[in-house]
Design a protein around this motif. Sequence first.
Motif, PDB file in Angstrom:
ATOM      1  N   GLY A  99       0.865  -0.979   0.370  1.00 30.85           N
ATOM      2  CA  GLY A  99      -0.167   0.259  -0.182  1.00 30.85           C
ATOM      3  C   GLY A  99       1.022   0.979  -0.164  1.00 30.85           C
ATOM      4  N   LEU A 100       0.448   1.676   0.342  1.00 25.72           N
ATOM      5  CA  LEU A 100       0.702   3.406   0.426  1.00 25.72           C
ATOM      6  C   LEU A 100       0.624   4.230   1.069  1.00 25.72           C
ATOM      7  N   GLY A 101       2.008   4.620   2.219  1.00 22.93           N
ATOM      8  CA  GLY A 101       1.625   5.272   4.205  1.00 22.93           C
ATOM      9  C   GLY A 101       0.984   6.962   3.235  1.00 22.93           C
ATOM     10  N   VAL A 102       0.237   7.492   3.250  1.00 22.77           N
ATOM     11  CA  VAL A 102      -0.436   9.157   3.273  1.00 22.77           C
ATOM     12  C   VAL A 102      -0.440   9.880   4.450  1.00 22.77           C
ATOM     13  N   GLU A 103      -0.660  10.982   4.525  1.00 22.03           N
ATOM     14  CA  GLU A 103      -1.016  11.990   5.298  1.00 22.03           C
ATOM     15  C   GLU A 103      -1.138  13.387   4.891  1.00 22.03           C
ATOM     16  N   GLY A 104      -1.970  13.919   6.044  1.00 23.27           N
ATOM     17  CA  GLY A 104      -1.743  15.512   6.024  1.00 23.27           C
ATOM     18  C   GLY A 104      -3.034  15.692   7.485  1.00 23.27           C
ATOM     19  N   GLY A 105      -3.335  16.920   7.262  1.00 21.36           N
ATOM     20  CA  GLY A 105      -3.978  17.561   8.440  1.00 21.36           C
ATOM     21  C   GLY A 105      -2.774  18.102   9.595  1.00 21.36           C
ATOM     22  N   GLU A 106      -3.774  18.589  10.328  1.00 20.06           N
ATOM     23  CA  GLU A 106      -2.931  19.025  11.306  1.00 20.06           C
ATOM     24  C   GLU A 106      -4.151  19.681  12.706  1.00 20.06           C
TER      25      GLU A 106
ATOM     26  N   ARG B  99      -2.098   9.669   9.484  1.00 17.52           N
ATOM     27  CA  ARG B  99      -1.177   8.826   8.135  1.00 17.52           C
ATOM     28  C   ARG B  99      -2.167   7.179   8.425  1.00 17.52           C
ATOM     29  N   LEU B 100      -2.193   6.742   7.155  1.00 19.86           N
ATOM     30  CA  LEU B 100      -3.207   5.549   6.948  1.00 19.86           C
ATOM     31  C   LEU B 100      -2.631   4.777   6.008  1.00 19.86           C
ATOM     32  N   HIS B 101      -2.619   3.541   5.153  1.00 21.59           N
ATOM     33  CA  HIS B 101      -2.173   2.992   4.118  1.00 21.59           C
ATOM     34  C   HIS B 101      -3.776   2.678   3.738  1.00 21.59           C
ATOM     35  N   VAL B 102      -3.189   2.074   2.492  1.00 18.97           N
ATOM     36  CA  VAL B 102      -4.001   2.459   0.980  1.00 18.97           C
ATOM     37  C   VAL B 102      -3.568   1.729   0.335  1.00 18.97           C
ATOM     38  N   ASP B 103      -4.895   0.649  -0.384  1.00 17.88           N
ATOM     39  CA  ASP B 103      -3.949  -1.147  -1.958  1.00 17.88           C
ATOM     40  C   ASP B 103      -4.186   0.251  -3.030  1.00 17.88           C
ATOM     41  N   ALA B 104      -2.381   0.270  -3.130  1.00 12.29           N
ATOM     42  CA  ALA B 104      -1.946   0.561  -4.700  1.00 12.29           C
ATOM     43  C   ALA B 104      -2.960  -0.449  -5.532  1.00 12.29           C
ATOM     44  N   ASN B 105      -3.631  -0.795  -5.592  1.00 17.47           N
ATOM     45  CA  ASN B 105      -3.808  -1.549  -6.652  1.00 17.47           C
ATOM     46  C   ASN B 105      -4.963  -0.826  -7.833  1.00 17.47           C
ATOM     47  N   GLU B 106      -4.892  -0.931  -8.819  1.00 15.08           N
ATOM     48  CA  GLU B 106      -5.096  -0.089  -9.582  1.00 15.08           C
ATOM     49  C   GLU B 106      -6.647   0.193  -9.873  1.00 15.08           C
ATOM     50  N   TYR B 107      -7.099  -1.282  -9.564  1.00 14.11           N
ATOM     51  CA  TYR B 107      -8.464  -1.612  -9.970  1.00 14.11           C
ATOM     52  C   TYR B 107      -8.898  -1.707  -8.620  1.00 14.11           C
ATOM     53  N   SER B 108      -8.794  -2.571  -7.923  1.00 15.58           N
ATOM     54  CA  SER B 108      -9.169  -2.478  -6.688  1.00 15.58           C
ATOM     55  C   SER B 108      -8.843  -1.768  -5.042  1.00 15.58           C
ATOM     56  N   GLY B 109      -8.419  -0.488  -5.292  1.00 14.00           N
ATOM     57  CA  GLY B 109      -8.306  -0.074  -4.230  1.00 14.00           C
ATOM     58  C   GLY B 109      -8.397   1.646  -5.072  1.00 14.00           C
ATOM     59  N   ARG B 110      -9.364   1.493  -6.282  1.00 12.53           N
ATOM     60  CA  ARG B 110      -9.481   2.448  -6.865  1.00 12.53           C
ATOM     61  C   ARG B 110     -10.128   4.199  -6.422  1.00 12.53           C
ATOM     62  N   ILE B 111     -11.296   2.972  -5.316  1.00 11.93           N
ATOM     63  CA  ILE B 111     -12.209   3.911  -4.304  1.00 11.93           C
ATOM     64  C   ILE B 111     -11.724   4.287  -3.421  1.00 11.93           C
ATOM     65  N   ALA B 112     -11.322   3.352  -2.469  1.00 13.00           N
ATOM     66  CA  ALA B 112     -10.666   3.959  -1.249  1.00 13.00           C
ATOM     67  C   ALA B 112      -9.776   5.093  -1.789  1.00 13.00           C
ATOM     68  N   ARG B 113      -8.367   5.471  -2.607  1.00 16.66           N
ATOM     69  CA  ARG B 113      -7.335   5.987  -2.492  1.00 16.66           C
ATOM     70  C   ARG B 113      -8.863   8.028  -3.117  1.00 16.66           C
ATOM     71  N   GLY B 114      -9.813   7.392  -4.582  1.00 22.17           N
ATOM     72  CA  GLY B 114     -10.289   8.711  -4.762  1.00 22.17           C
ATOM     73  C   GLY B 114     -10.908   9.428  -2.827  1.00 22.17           C
ATOM     74  N   LEU B 115     -11.128   8.785  -1.985  1.00 17.05           N
ATOM     75  CA  LEU B 115     -12.141   9.618  -0.933  1.00 17.05           C
ATOM     76  C   LEU B 115     -10.625  10.047  -0.636  1.00 17.05           C
ATOM     77  N   TYR B 116      -9.378   9.399  -0.232  1.00 17.79           N
ATOM     78  CA  TYR B 116      -8.324  10.588   0.442  1.00 17.79           C
ATOM     79  C   TYR B 116      -7.847  11.938  -0.657  1.00 17.79           C
ATOM     80  N   TRP B 117      -7.453  11.058  -1.656  1.00 22.35           N
ATOM     81  CA  TRP B 117      -7.538  12.306  -2.312  1.00 22.35           C
ATOM     82  C   TRP B 117      -7.937  13.625  -2.058  1.00 22.35           C
ATOM     83  N   ASN B 118      -9.163  12.927  -2.520  1.00 20.48           N
ATOM     84  CA  ASN B 118     -10.716  14.494  -2.360  1.00 20.48           C
ATOM     85  C   ASN B 118     -10.793  14.536  -0.932  1.00 20.48           C
ATOM     86  N   LEU B 119     -10.298  14.427  -0.166  1.00 19.94           N
ATOM     87  CA  LEU B 119     -10.091  14.443   1.502  1.00 19.94           C
ATOM     88  C   LEU B 119      -8.842  15.605   1.642  1.00 19.94           C
TER      89      LEU B 119
END
Length: 264
Positions: free
Chosen positions: A1-8, A235-255
């Motif tokens: 997955g990918l580690g992601v971070e954001g927000g204070e 921080r969190l991890h999200v599925d990096a697979n282009e198909y199975s993780g696309r919805i979750a990644r879209g949520l976090y990117w939009n946030l």
Amino acid sequence: GLGVEGGEGEQQSLPPPFPYSIDLSPTTIDAAAAKNSKKVRKLVIRHLEDEDITNILPEVVREFGALIPPSSSTTPKQPGDELATKIENYLFSLTVLIGLTQRVVRREKGYSATNAACPDHNVICLVEQAPTNNDDNNSEWQQQSYSERIVGIAELSWQPPNPNGNAPPFVLPYFMKTLISRYGPSRDASSSKKEPVGYVSNVLVWKTRRGRGYGRVLMAALEGIANIWGCDDVRLHVDANEYSGRIARGLYWNLGYEGVPDRG
């Protein structure tokens, strides 16, 4: 997955304002709904309690547990596959049961103004409430009663800043998290953080309730807890697979979250 971070966040000492109730607007506006606001359903954010755990186990196992792949002419199902899957799901259910129970106990320790790490785990659940009383027979003073159904869960915890590892299934003592953050072999050596950080995990909306913005509601609640904890990022991890993780990644990117490539 990918580690992601954001927000204070800013350091505070208050517990989250749970339960928190949101009135849900009717899907179609009509005269009856406008006249009687008691018919409006509610969405409630609250802490997960002991009595909730066995109710959510089947949905968690269906989402994260073992699945038997569909058989085909080239890969026929083996005789022991179904039994092996049942055993694996049973062991997984037991792991989830113990892990969630530990988290509820940890959260019930309460909030301390002198210790920002207490409690270091918060599992929240999203609950739909629907009125059960017959409004036609209710007088104005009679209190409305509601039936409840959990439709999602999510967790925020303190975890070592390890971009390559998820939160463990069982709760670790906070001092162990601190030691791993400072001296663990998998820690992020490029980061200045040597203490546990806010970590989002187990974000799950029931399949029948997806597409309604419930994931955003859960994330907003977790980020609110992170603010109370004084986290300078989440921080969190999200599925990096282009198909199975696309919805979750879209949520976090939009946030507003930013991707951090795996290191190691």
